[in-house]
Each structure stands twice: as structure tokens, then as C-alpha cells.
Design a protein around this motif. Sequence first.
Motif, short mmCIF file in Angstrom:
data_model
loop_
_atom_site.label_atom_id
_atom_site.label_comp_id
_atom_site.label_asym_id
_atom_site.label_seq_id
_atom_site.Cartn_x
_atom_site.Cartn_y
_atom_site.Cartn_z
N LYS A 1 1.19 -1.54 -0.12
CA LYS A 1 -0.35 0.19 0.39
C LYS A 1 0.89 1.54 -0.17
O LYS A 1 0.16 2.73 -0.62
CB LYS A 1 -0.96 0.20 1.06
CG LYS A 1 -2.05 0.65 1.34
CD LYS A 1 -2.40 0.67 2.67
CE LYS A 1 -3.98 1.95 1.58
NZ LYS A 1 -4.86 2.17 4.40
N LYS A 2 1.79 1.30 0.66
CA LYS A 2 2.71 2.71 0.80
C LYS A 2 3.71 2.70 -1.10
O LYS A 2 4.09 3.53 -0.26
CB LYS A 2 3.14 2.63 2.15
CG LYS A 2 4.20 3.72 1.83
CD LYS A 2 5.44 3.72 3.75
CE LYS A 2 6.92 4.49 3.72
NZ LYS A 2 6.66 5.06 5.07
N TYR A 3 4.91 1.39 -0.56
CA TYR A 3 5.43 1.42 -1.76
C TYR A 3 5.49 0.87 -2.93
O TYR A 3 5.49 -0.67 -1.90
CB TYR A 3 7.56 1.20 -0.97
CG TYR A 3 7.97 1.42 -1.87
CD1 TYR A 3 8.62 2.44 -2.73
CD2 TYR A 3 8.72 -0.23 -2.06
CE1 TYR A 3 9.31 2.43 -3.08
CE2 TYR A 3 9.65 0.12 -3.00
CZ TYR A 3 9.75 1.04 -3.52
OH TYR A 3 11.40 1.72 -4.31
N ASN B 1 3.75 6.13 -1.53
CA ASN B 1 2.43 7.21 -0.61
C ASN B 1 2.40 7.60 0.09
O ASN B 1 2.75 6.47 1.40
CB ASN B 1 1.61 6.31 -1.40
CG ASN B 1 0.87 5.56 -2.50
OD1 ASN B 1 0.53 6.84 -3.34
ND2 ASN B 1 0.21 4.23 -2.33
N LEU B 2 3.16 8.65 0.76
CA LEU B 2 3.03 9.44 1.70
C LEU B 2 1.30 9.78 2.45
O LEU B 2 0.23 9.26 2.02
CB LEU B 2 3.70 10.47 1.53
CG LEU B 2 4.63 10.95 1.24
CD1 LEU B 2 4.73 12.34 0.88
CD2 LEU B 2 5.90 9.80 1.80
N ARG B 3 1.51 9.63 3.87
CA ARG B 3 0.63 9.79 4.77
C ARG B 3 -0.31 10.66 4.84
O ARG B 3 -1.32 10.67 4.36
CB ARG B 3 0.84 9.73 5.63
CG ARG B 3 1.03 9.06 6.69
CD ARG B 3 1.82 8.27 8.15
NE ARG B 3 2.93 7.24 8.60
CZ ARG B 3 3.08 7.65 9.99
NH1 ARG B 3 2.73 7.89 10.92
NH2 ARG B 3 3.51 5.91 10.16
N ASN B 4 0.39 11.85 4.31
CA ASN B 4 -1.07 13.01 3.45
C ASN B 4 -1.58 12.83 2.81
O ASN B 4 -1.99 13.74 2.38
CB ASN B 4 -0.13 14.74 4.33
CG ASN B 4 1.11 14.36 2.56
OD1 ASN B 4 1.08 13.51 2.16
ND2 ASN B 4 2.28 15.49 2.72
N GLY B 5 -1.33 11.73 1.95
CA GLY B 5 -2.22 11.77 0.49
C GLY B 5 -1.40 12.17 -0.73
O GLY B 5 -1.51 11.93 -1.88
N GLN C 1 1.55 11.67 -3.86
CA GLN C 1 2.42 10.19 -4.01
C GLN C 1 3.12 10.66 -5.09
O GLN C 1 3.63 11.80 -5.69
CB GLN C 1 0.79 9.52 -4.96
CG GLN C 1 1.76 8.39 -5.75
CD GLN C 1 0.41 7.97 -6.61
OE1 GLN C 1 0.73 8.18 -7.55
NE2 GLN C 1 -0.41 6.92 -5.58
N LYS D 1 -7.28 13.62 -4.41
CA LYS D 1 -8.72 13.37 -3.26
C LYS D 1 -10.21 14.15 -3.40
O LYS D 1 -9.32 14.93 -4.84
CB LYS D 1 -7.57 14.06 -2.40
CG LYS D 1 -6.05 14.51 -1.49
CD LYS D 1 -6.19 14.76 -0.57
CE LYS D 1 -5.09 14.70 -0.06
NZ LYS D 1 -4.67 15.02 1.25
#
Length: 896
Positions: free
Chosen positions: A263-265, A335-339, A341, A395
Motif C-alpha cells: 500500500k505504501k511503496y 504513498n505518503l500519509r498526507n495523501g 504520491q 483527493k
Amino acid sequence: MVSKIYPWEVSLTTFLLLIFPFLLSAQKQAVQGRLQTKDGKDVAYANVVIKNRDNRVVSFKTSDAQGNFMIALPDTANNNHLVLEIRHLGYKQVRLSLNGQDFYKIILEEQTIDLSQVEVKSKPSIRRRGDTLSYQVSNFAKGEDRSIGEVLKRLPGIEVADNGEIKYNGKSISSLYIDGDDLLADRYVIGSKTIPHGMVKNVEVMQNHQPIKILQNKVSSDQVALNLVIKEDVKLKMTGQAKLGLGLPPQYDSEINGILFNKKYKMLNVMKGNNIGEDLSLDFTAFNRSVILSTIGNERPDALLSTGTVGTPNLPKPRYYLNESVAVNANNLLNLRNGLQLKSTINILVDRNQLNYNGLSDTYLGEDTIHYSERQALFRHPFLADFTLSAEANKKSHYFKNELRFSYSGDRADANMFNNGAALNLRLTSKVRDLSNRLEYIPELHNRNVIQLTWYVNYSNLPQQLFLQPGVNAPILNDSVAYQSTTQSVQTPTWFNRLSLSYGLVKNKVKQHYRLGVLNELQHLESVLRLNQDDGRTLAFAGSKDNDLQWSRHRLYAEANYEYKARRWETSLALPLAGQRIGYKDPYFMLVRNQYQLLFNPALRLKWMVNQEDYLSTNYTYSNHMGNIGGIYRGAILTNYRTIQVNNAGLQERSSHNVGLQYNFQRSIAMLFMNAGLNWNKSIANTIASNVVNQNISQTVLLPLENNVSTLNTHIEISKFIFALGSAAKIRASWSTTRYNQIINNELFPYNNRTFSLSPNFEARLWSWVSFNYRATRTWLSSKVITNGITSVLPEQYMQYDDQHVQFVFYIGKNLFVNIAGRYQSIKQNNRLTYFFMDANFRLKLVKLKSDLELNLTNLANVRGYESYHINANNIWYSLYDLRGRMAVFKYSFNF
């Protein structure tokens, strides 16, 4: 021209006619039965499935209201190896082996089910939810498949072209997502070739796909995208493959790749090297890049210089591609936590390749025929370094993306050739520098309307130099005096800018979008044609001055878009209006022009949903196109060793009418897909190319005369998954006709070209241990002068092309696969040329060692030369290419 005939030259069509009755008869067996409970109650609508020894579905059906079922089976199916499964919610599962009976009476036992504990483990192969269609990969994959691309070719409704482009029901996809992330953008070939199908749970087809979340339900879209749903258990660690292959004659094929999709990378990094004929540049193909550029409005000219008239044979590239290639393809996404990419793409290619070619051409004129011969050994050294960095936030409240791209690429081509028997050495160098940045920002306002800011800026340059030795065409270029060599240099540095701001009113039934924008383009065309004399002097071409052409294009535009959707109807109307100023000047020719135009390019699209899956759409577009700097330069340019290009007309203006009609038919559960279309286009231009041809050189001049071109084409395509065969059968037919004018040696020739093509494709599991695949293309081409009843002195050109491919895969146990493939080609023009190619592949899966052993044998018939024809208008070309010959490569692959 001598055509060799091999012992294997028996038309595969005859073979298919012989086995076709056998395939038809594969429906005669049937398994019948009735489902009841112990007390005699009928069990309706139960799932009845027949599977083979590999636990793969052979056929299935649902029992009717009285509990009866009848399932057709191929005659070749061995009942001793088939299992009957019955599943129904509220009853225990029944599984029994078939024993050859004609009728089975099966008693089901009821059971109480705690619905809170129900877990659905058996899902259908294909399901639909709204505009998304989902294929379960495991139900379509076969043991011999490795990449997801091989499975995609088997999915009903999906087509994968030879260059890797993917289409769904006739429409090209816009993106290939990986768990919802656009890691590969429009260069997705490397993904379909590299991602193992075992990593993918489902393939989702997203129709009417709007990739920008804030515009969903605000701006309609007819795009189609694919999404690969990755299995949960493979997201936790990096996987990959290391491969090394060696062969005879001395060959190598190596690859190492690393894949991680969580999901993140996400990463897909590949490094390859080979000399077996695999063209690694195809991994960098950008399928919708041209669409993006046309949307931006950049109309830069293509490369002006070339090595000549050599084309490529109508064969898979590994048949003739003599190469030494190394490529790096690195794709990484965070993908960073603040949305936000972050994404980077690195593409590097270094290549050397060779093509040996012999050609003859005839140009038919009113009272003469121009014969031309050419022999060429072409050595090329292409290279590419392409880097892209992007940041994106997609978003529901806003959208932001900035993409920075730098590309440095080029090619050096050297050729030893004979031009009408005269020896000639050629060198062409090309280098491309391209730097661009694209910014897009879309926020949602408090009233739910949206504004959109788009800014694209680009700098590019394509310097080229053509060197010919000895000097060519002395009677035309050097006053009939022999000279040492010719040098032609050209470059066109370009600055381009486009800035636009739009406002969308999206709350009403009629959604409205208004855009204002400005476009700026600055170019400078410089060309130098020099003749190097035997005494050491360098002279300019006396027949023309050099080009020093300054070009500018400035456009102010406004656009209104309206969209309406109600029940089954969907309508969109675009009304773009632009005021444009084009200026160009060249002091060498005392040329100064300023032109002002008002451009109006309306577009209308209507769509009617016949039912939940089928739709009928029509579109109309009127467009005004203005030429570019490549069509108005006055100085002569030697574009190749035998063609001089000059212009004697103003800026080209072309208006076009385009009308299209498309019907899209889908039955997802039955896995039946069909699309049919009709398209008509008429284009009117204010210039026409005039060609003056003799035995040694062709001179092209753009003249200020009206030129009409009209094209009509139609197609139909059907794809159906046949459960009895366990695979999809596909067929496509297309027909097109084009009318246009051309001037050769001061004579006007109105021409009509027609093409009809038929392409069937199907696969069948003949027995549990062998499968069969057949695909073919038959094309008829004709080209003739439109005479309106008057007998023409020019002959009608006609050609028929057949390409048939047969493949057998033998399953020896669970882990050994033997693939035997044959390909028959026939080209008929004045005489018939026929070819038969045969390949074999042996692959052993070492499951415990996570390895594969593979032996690849290609061109077993050792076909070393390939002849072909090509026709167009009053020209016919005969070509002869050298092929790679017989090859053997042994490969070892380790999966980690």
C-alpha cells in the motif's frame, strides 16, 4: 526473384478444415441428472460444475426449477478423469467421479448454516459491479503461463497487440493500475511482460473511468482502464526473477527484476540484456503520448532526415533483428500519509542492431515506368535516457500533480549500400533533447463547483546530420561534376508554452465547463546543404539557399463544454473558439508572412444505453488544422540519399469532417463481447505534394492546390468464452477505402485504396494433456486510379497476404511443458511467396528450487531470407531481408 518452397508448405487452412468437424463434434457428449433431497424435494438453481484432474473447470450449469441439469462435454473428454461437484447454500457439497453413466440421480443432504460464519470461497470467473468488470485470474491462467500479459491474451473481451497495447472490446486502455496506483503511466508494457500472473488475484476493467477523484460525477469520461488486484500474501515482501540464457550461435539473454507492491511503496525495476532479437525499446512504448500532445496542441515537425526508403518485414522482430541491447527500466512509487504520491521513472537503453536489405521498386507513370534498385547493410546505434519525477495528490477535495520530464535520446545509423548499382556510404546522426514540466491543480470551491489550472512548458531540439560519400546526384546537385561527399545538417529548436484556466458548474443537470487559455510556440529551422569537392573545397548547393526560418505561433482560445445525462442518454458538446497569429520569416528568401485565423472546432458525442451493458454511440467532429514549420521552408533539404524536399506554397490549412457510429455489446456473465463501428472522414487541404521522379532522385514540392482525402472504414469484433473449449474464441473483420490525389511528374492521379482484413483466433483443450491454439490474418489490398469509366494506362495494384499460426502445448506431468509452434505465410502479388517457420520450447518447473529450466529452439526450418511486396497508388516495392536463421538458447531462471 526466386521463391523457395519448403516441404512443410501445406496450407494450415486445409489442416483446419480437416480437424474442424472434429472440433464441432466436441459438443455431442452430455452429462444429465436430477438433484433431490431424501424426501423427494427438487433442488433448484444449484451450481453443477464438472472439473478435470487438474481441478480446472471443464463446464458448468445451474439446475432448473425441477432440479434437472444437462451439461455438454467434448467427445475427447475422458469421463474417468472428470469430477462432478454440486454446491448449494443450505446443502452439503457433493463431489463424485463420473463413471460414464448417461443420467445421475443425486441426493443432497440439508444442513443448517450460521450466516455469520459464511465465507465465500468459490467465486465466479467473471463478475460485474456497476461499470467495473472483474476477471478471476486463476480461472483463466494455464500452467505454461508466466506473466499476467499471457493471461490477458486469453481473457474474453481483451486484446493484446503484438506491440503490447491492450484493448477492451475494441477500445485502447488509458492506464494499467496496480492496486489502484498508476505506477507505469502509459508505458505499461514492462508491467504486463514482467508481473507474474500468480501475484494477481483479479483483473478489473473500469469503464467510463474518471481517474481524477474530484471530477468523478462532475466530468464524464469514456476512458477504459485496467486494474491489477494483487493478492494479499504477496504484498509483504519483494519478489523477482533472475534469468540467464546462453545459446548457439553465440547468444545470451539475461534479466533481473525486482517487484514490490504494497500500500505504501510500489516498485517494478528491470534490467535486461540480450542479442537474441528482443527489441527492448518496446518496453518504453508510450501508447497515449500522442493523445496527450494533441490535447496540448503542440504541432512540432517530425525528424526531417532519414536513411532512406527501407522498411521492415511483416514478421516478429526476433526473426530479423540482429542486436546487442541493454536496458534499465526503473519505476518507483511512494504513498505518503498526507495523501501525496511521489513517483520516479528511469528508462535507459543502449542498442546496436543491423538490417540487411535488398529492394526493387517500380513507379508507373502515364507513358513510362521508373525502375529503382537498392541494396543496403544498415547498422544502427540508438540510445535513450529518459527521467520523470512527479508529485500527485488525488483527493475528493482537490487534485494536484506536477510532472518534470527530461529525455536525451538519439541514433547513429551507418549504411553500406548500392543505389542503382552505384556504391554509397551513408551516416545519419540524430540527437533529441527534450525538457518539459506539466502542472495541474483542481480545487473544489465552497459551492461545489471546481476550477482547473493547467500549465505545460517544453523545450526540445532535434539536430540531425546526413553524410553521403561519394557525392550523390551530381547532375542535379553539382552541375554534373563528380564530387567527393554530401553533408546535410538541420535542426529545429522549439519553445512551447500552454496555460489555461477553467471553471466548472457541476451542480445542475447540464454540467458546464468554461476554459480560457493561451498558447505560445517559437521555433527556428536551420539547414545547411554542402557539397565537398574532390579538390578540398566545400560549396553550397547552387540550386537553393540554406534555411534560416523563424517561426512563431500565438493562440488565445476559449472553450465551452456542456454535458447532459438523464436515464439512458448521455450527451457532450464542445465549442472551442481560438484566435491565432502565425508569423514566419526567412531573410535568405525575403520571406515575411503574418497570418491571422479564427478557428472553430466543435465536437458532439451522443451515447444511448440500450440496457445495463450495451450502448450505441455516435460522434461528429469538425476541425481546422494549420500546418507547421515543416511545410513552409523554401530552402532545399536532402531528406535522404535520393529525395530533395522544397516548398512553394503558403501555410497549409486543412479542414476535416469526422463522423463515427459505434455499437458496444456485452454479456459479461456469458462472457460474450462484441463491438462494431463505422467511421467516415473527409479532409480538404489547400496544398498538395508534387513529386518529380527519375531513375536517381525524387524531388518533392508542396504546391498551392486543393487536395481532398476521404476515408470510410468499418469493423466488427466478437469475443466469446466457450466453456466446452475452456478458452475464448475471437474474430475481427475490417474494411476501409481511401480516396486521395497525388501529382507525379506533373500528372494528376486520383487514387482509391481498399483493404479488407479477417482475423480469427481460438484455443481449445483437446485432451487433458494437450491444447491447441490457432490465429490467422488474411488481408486483401488493392490500389487503382479513379478513371470514371475511362480506361487507365496505369495498372491496378492488388495483393493478398495470409498469416496463419498454429500452436500445440503438451502437458507432461504437472511441471513439464512442450510448446510446438508453426507459422505459415503467403504473399501473393504477381506471383506467390510462401514461408513456413517452426519453433519449439521445452520448459521444466523446479517448484522446490523456485527455478525454471528452458530450452528455446527457433526457426527450425532455417529460413534465411524473407521476400515481400508492398503496394501503394502507382508504386510497387519488392523487398528481400536477411533473417537470423536457426537458433538454440538454454535458459535458467530463479524466482525469489
